[in-house]
Scaffold this motif. Structure first.
Motif, PDB file in Angstrom:
ATOM      1  N   UNK A  28     105.071  37.098  95.497  1.00 39.09           N
ATOM      2  CA  UNK A  28     105.532  35.716  95.583  1.00 39.09           C
ATOM      3  C   UNK A  28     106.849  35.537  96.335  1.00 39.09           C
ATOM      4  N   UNK A  29     107.521  36.598  96.682  1.00 37.59           N
ATOM      5  CA  UNK A  29     108.799  36.456  97.374  1.00 37.59           C
ATOM      6  C   UNK A  29     108.619  35.750  98.711  1.00 37.59           C
ATOM      7  N   UNK A  30     109.512  34.795  98.985  1.00 34.57           N
ATOM      8  CA  UNK A  30     109.439  34.044 100.234  1.00 34.57           C
ATOM      9  C   UNK A  30     108.387  32.961 100.238  1.00 34.57           C
ATOM     10  N   UNK A  31     107.768  32.704  99.107  1.00 28.88           N
ATOM     11  CA  UNK A  31     106.696  31.710  99.006  1.00 28.88           C
ATOM     12  C   UNK A  31     107.091  30.598  98.020  1.00 28.88           C
ATOM     13  N   UNK A  32     106.311  29.508  98.012  1.00 30.11           N
ATOM     14  CA  UNK A  32     106.515  28.393  97.071  1.00 30.11           C
ATOM     15  C   UNK A  32     107.946  27.881  97.162  1.00 30.11           C
ATOM     16  N   UNK A  33     108.353  27.488  98.367  1.00 30.45           N
ATOM     17  CA  UNK A  33     109.761  27.207  98.619  1.00 30.45           C
ATOM     18  C   UNK A  33     110.174  25.753  98.434  1.00 30.45           C
ATOM     19  N   UNK A  71     101.450  26.180 105.385  1.00 35.16           N
ATOM     20  CA  UNK A  71     102.461  25.127 105.259  1.00 35.16           C
ATOM     21  C   UNK A  71     102.936  24.980 103.817  1.00 35.16           C
ATOM     22  N   UNK A  72     102.011  24.945 102.884  1.00 35.20           N
ATOM     23  CA  UNK A  72     102.372  24.772 101.482  1.00 35.20           C
ATOM     24  C   UNK A  72     102.592  26.105 100.779  1.00 35.20           C
ATOM     25  N   UNK A  73     102.514  27.180 101.531  1.00 31.54           N
ATOM     26  CA  UNK A  73     102.629  28.506 100.945  1.00 31.54           C
ATOM     27  C   UNK A  73     103.966  29.164 101.281  1.00 31.54           C
ATOM     28  N   UNK A 126     105.217  47.731  97.220  1.00 37.26           N
ATOM     29  CA  UNK A 126     105.661  46.833  98.284  1.00 37.26           C
ATOM     30  C   UNK A 126     106.647  45.811  97.724  1.00 37.26           C
ATOM     31  N   UNK A 127     107.590  45.386  98.578  1.00 34.87           N
ATOM     32  CA  UNK A 127     108.657  44.487  98.130  1.00 34.87           C
ATOM     33  C   UNK A 127     108.365  43.025  98.419  1.00 34.87           C
ATOM     34  N   UNK A 128     107.604  42.771  99.478  1.00 28.92           N
ATOM     35  CA  UNK A 128     107.236  41.398  99.842  1.00 28.92           C
ATOM     36  C   UNK A 128     106.160  41.482 100.913  1.00 28.92           C
ATOM     37  N   UNK A 129     105.451  40.395 101.130  1.00 31.47           N
ATOM     38  CA  UNK A 129     104.465  40.344 102.209  1.00 31.47           C
ATOM     39  C   UNK A 129     105.194  40.395 103.547  1.00 31.47           C
ATOM     40  N   UNK A 130     104.624  41.076 104.522  1.00 28.50           N
ATOM     41  CA  UNK A 130     105.323  41.346 105.776  1.00 28.50           C
ATOM     42  C   UNK A 130     105.720  40.086 106.537  1.00 28.50           C
ATOM     43  N   UNK A 131     104.940  39.026 106.434  1.00 24.44           N
ATOM     44  CA  UNK A 131     105.136  37.874 107.303  1.00 24.44           C
ATOM     45  C   UNK A 131     106.047  36.802 106.715  1.00 24.44           C
TER      46      UNK A 131
END
Length: 636
Positions: A267-272, A615-617, A54-59
């Motif tokens: 972790x993609x798209x997270x911890x922004x 929110x923090x994710x 998988x490349x990233x979480x769907x959401x």
């Protein structure tokens, strides 16, 4: 050697044993029960939503920009950055720098937020275990490092395991010792856990895989202990660094620009956010005023009065602030007044029934909570595990198999639901009369002074501690509940106190009743024993009632030993039914939505996942909108 001595001779000894070279490790990996499974993630029944590639979480928004700051408010005080010690008051933000072998959300929400049955590798790229789950071998990612640049090794993993066993909170340490036979370093990037025999296989791999990993080097160099309150923190391997700590005022976290795992698919798209700033306030009103003024950028609104009446300030009217209700797919946390079952006068179920009748949900919801809530019925509210009607099918078979442990009212009666009350007035006279009869039966009679006493002449009193920084609505709920208790002839003693004193009182279970919560029933796991079981009831911080019931224990074991989802669900439904009958907590309110407000530069995915607000994710900042808000003076 001096540093190891500071940690304790017993610890040094176990460490030496577990890290001894294992010449037969390769052969040992083939031992166990049944076929060997090797995977990028884990779930008890083996179902994984996300494939290995998988490349990233769907959401998530894979292209979410990095940068900006989120500023949130909280109330109370803190004097520690170590949440694993009994002494001191620490907040959740102190755990943000740390990671486990499996990935978890830093804010303790479900991850992935669209798959609440599985865990996926983080520090570990792969896990191996036998079909019988007698052991688990984790293969660490060689690139994983702590924030000081030192590598995360299997030695750190085993060190951390032993730290929790020897210096962790008693309830946790006891549970770990009973379940995990050994933790062994196989090589620099491979660690093996062997599990005890004769116990449920539930939550064993989950438990070791989600334990945070600390650097052995830091503890040895500093001589620090896990069980001591302190502000100093060891380096972590996670995306966040602790940048500033000002006790009782603020905690500032900054994103680690050199975070080793930034590009992992999980972790993609997270911890922004570049910065997470947490500001501490004396009360919720002060925190809300700071939000209105643009000093706070995000708020989860727990105060129903504010949500219903106070969101009419200029920033919201201009459209600078967004007010939103986001569906919450999680079963609600069982919140309510908890009885301390270690107190003799509360061990009579009739007394607990009578006291419960003093709570008027209908009036409370309309008069104090603006009709925004529903009454919780179940420990598995609004899920397929919620018990209804008379037990039947597999649920009934399980209950019948437990013989005399099961009261006839449970086996042949309807599932217990909370009483109804007259919502037009606080005091429901019919419920008070019913409560009076129960108390009379239990030997608590009313004297000429209107106070109920037992045969020894002792007054029926209830000590109920309340933290001084509690939400005003929660305080009002305590006060109105106390009014009805007084009308019954009971002497309630609402003891308002400093948050630190409140923490000590609740940790020591120094109360008759307390406003607290349990974990919702979502599925079988050994955490059920810590929350609801007898084995650690005397001291578990997760079991504020001190519930120790043989029938509850038996149903937990049935759930843990179940081999199919159908069997597990039936056992969990029976557990919900029995705990509702036992009445160790007065069920109160819940909401099926998150009520949030935030300045419009903060963004979230259009399609939110069901099991986390995130929110923090996985939220992010629109830099252009942030610049506009600052230029207009809306953000400070």
């Amino acid at each position: 050697m001096a540093a190891l001595t500071a940690l304790g001779i017993a610890f040094a000894a176990t460490s030496a044993v577990s890290q001894a070279a294992d010449a037969t490790a390769g052969a040992a990996a083939q031992e166990g029960s049944g076929d060997i499974i090797s995977a990028h993630g884990y779930s008890y029944f083996g179902d994984l939503k996300y494939p290995p590639d998988f490349e990233a979480l769907d959401y998530v928004n894979r292209e979410a920009p990095k940068g900006g700051e989120v500023v949130i408010a909280t109330t109370g005080t803190f004097d520690s950055m170590n949440p694993y010690a009994r002494q001191g008051r620490a907040y959740i933000y102190s755990i943000f720098p740390y990671e486990g072998l499996f990935a978890e959300s830093v804010s303790n929400e479900t991850l992935p937020a669209d798959d609440n049955e599985a865990l996926y590798g983080l520090l570990a790229e792969r896990v191996e275990y036998d079909e019988g789950k007698t052991y688990a071998i984790f293969h660490l990612r060689p690139e994983a490092t702590f924030s000081d640049g030192t590598p995360v090794t299997a030695d750190d993993v085993v060190f951390t395991h032993e730290l929790f066993v020897t210096q962790g909170l008693p309830s946790y340490a006891e549970a770990v010792r009973a379940r995990i036979k050994s933790a062994t370093v196989i090589d620099e990037h491979t660690v093996r856990y062997d599990f005890a025999e004769g116990i449920s296989r539930r939550s064993l791999i989950d438990q070791v895989g989600t334990t945070p990993v600390f650097p052995r080097k830091w503890f040895e160099e500093t001589g620090a202990r896990l069980d001591e309150s302190r502000l100093e923190t060891p380096p972590g391997s996670g995306p966040w660094l602790i940048d500033e700590v000002v006790p009782n005022r603020r905690i500032v976290l900054k994103r680690n620009p050199d975070y080793w795992g930034a590009d992992l698919p999980i972790n993609r798209g997270r911890h922004n956010f570049d910065t997470i700033r947490v500001e501490f306030f004396s009360d919720t009103i002060a925190a809300f005023e700071a939000f209105k003024a643009g000093n706070i950028t995000y708020r989860t609104e727990a105060n129903s009065r504010l949500w219903a009446t106070a969101y009419d300030f200029p920033a919201l009217t201009r459209g600078d602030v967004v007010k939103e209700e986001i569906p919450d797919g999680n079963p609600p946390a069982p919140v309510g007044f908890v009885f301390n079952l270690g107190v003799e006068k509360l061990q009579d179920r009739r007394v607990r029934q009578a006291i419960a009748l003093a709570y008027n949900f209908e009036w409370t919801n309309e008069s104090l909570q603006y009709g925004l809530f529903e009454q919780r019925v179940s420990f598995a509210q609004d899920t397929d595990l919620q018990a209804t009607g008379v037990p039947e099918g597999r649920e009934r078979e399980i209950l019948e198999s437990l013989g005399d442990l099961v009261p006839d009212e449970v086996l042949n009666g309807e599932a217990v639901v909370p009483h109804s009350s007259d919502g037009s007035r606080l005091t429901d006279r019919g419920n008070l009369r019913r409560a009076g009869r129960l108390l009379e039966e239990a030997g608590w009679t009313v004297g000429d002074d209107g106070v109920r006493r037992n045969a020894a002449g002792e007054a029926l009193t209830l000590r109920i501690p309340l933290a001084a920084n509690s939400d005003p609505t929660v305080e009002s709920i305590h006060e109105t509940f106390a009014e009805n208790l007084t009308a019954m002839g009971i002497e309630p003693r609402i003891e308002k106190m400093d948050p630190s004193q409140y923490s000590l009182r609740t940790r020591d279970r120094d109360y008759d009743m307390v406003y607290d919560s349990y974990g919702a029933l979502t599925g079988a796991g050994t955490g059920l024993r810590q929350m609801y079981g007898s084995e650690s009831a005397e001291f578990s911080l997760f079991n504020p009632a001190g519930l120790a019931d043989p029938l509850v224990d038996a149903l937990i074991e049935v759930a843990l030993e179940s081999e199919t989802q159908e069997e597990e669900d039936a056992a969990m439904m029976a557990l919900d039914r029995v705990m509702r009958y036992t009445l160790f907590q007065i069920p109160m309110h819940y909401s099926s939505v998150h009520r949030v407000a935030y300045y419009r530069h903060m963004q979230h995915p259009d399609q939110m996942p069901p099991y986390a607000l995130g929110v923090l994710d996985f939220w992010w900042v629109d830099a252009d909108a942030a610049s506009e808000l600052r230029a207009d003076g809306a953000l400070k």
